[in-house]
Design a protein around this motif. Structure first.
Motif: not given
Length: 96
Positions: A13-37
């Motif tokens: 998930d971390r690698e995917i998050a970085e590829a989708i939103v970039g390294k800076r926003d990956a942690e936020k995407w994983m916490k806030e967006r990934l559960p919904t997706l």
């Protein structure tokens, strides 16, 4: 910046998050967006055998989600059509 195309067939998930939103926003995407997706139809689950999500399926999910054109497995990208059929017709027509 890493792109989905740069990732292995299965990625975490971390690698995917970085590829989708970039390294800076990956942690936020994983916490806030990934559960919904992860609950949406078409978003790939983690493959326990491979220890990650199938990256081509993540890419396909986003192509559908964003309404992007999906390349046909048999077709070629725009501008790379096989024009040999047209050339054969021209040759046949011009030789008669």
């Amino acid at each position: 910046m890493t792109k989905l195309d740069d990732l292995p067939l299965f990625a975490g998930d971390r690698e995917i998050a970085e590829a989708i939103v970039g390294k800076r926003d990956a942690e936020k995407w994983m916490k806030e967006r990934l559960p919904t997706l992860a609950q949406k139809a078409g978003f790939p689950a983690i493959d326990a055998f491979h220890g990650g999500r199938a990256v081509p399926l993540v890419k396909r999910f986003y192509e559908n989600y964003l309404g992007l054109p999906v390349e046909s497995a048999k077709g070629k990208p725009d501008g790379q059509e096989d024009d040999s059929a047209w050339n054969k017709r021209k040759r046949r027509g011009s030789s008669g």
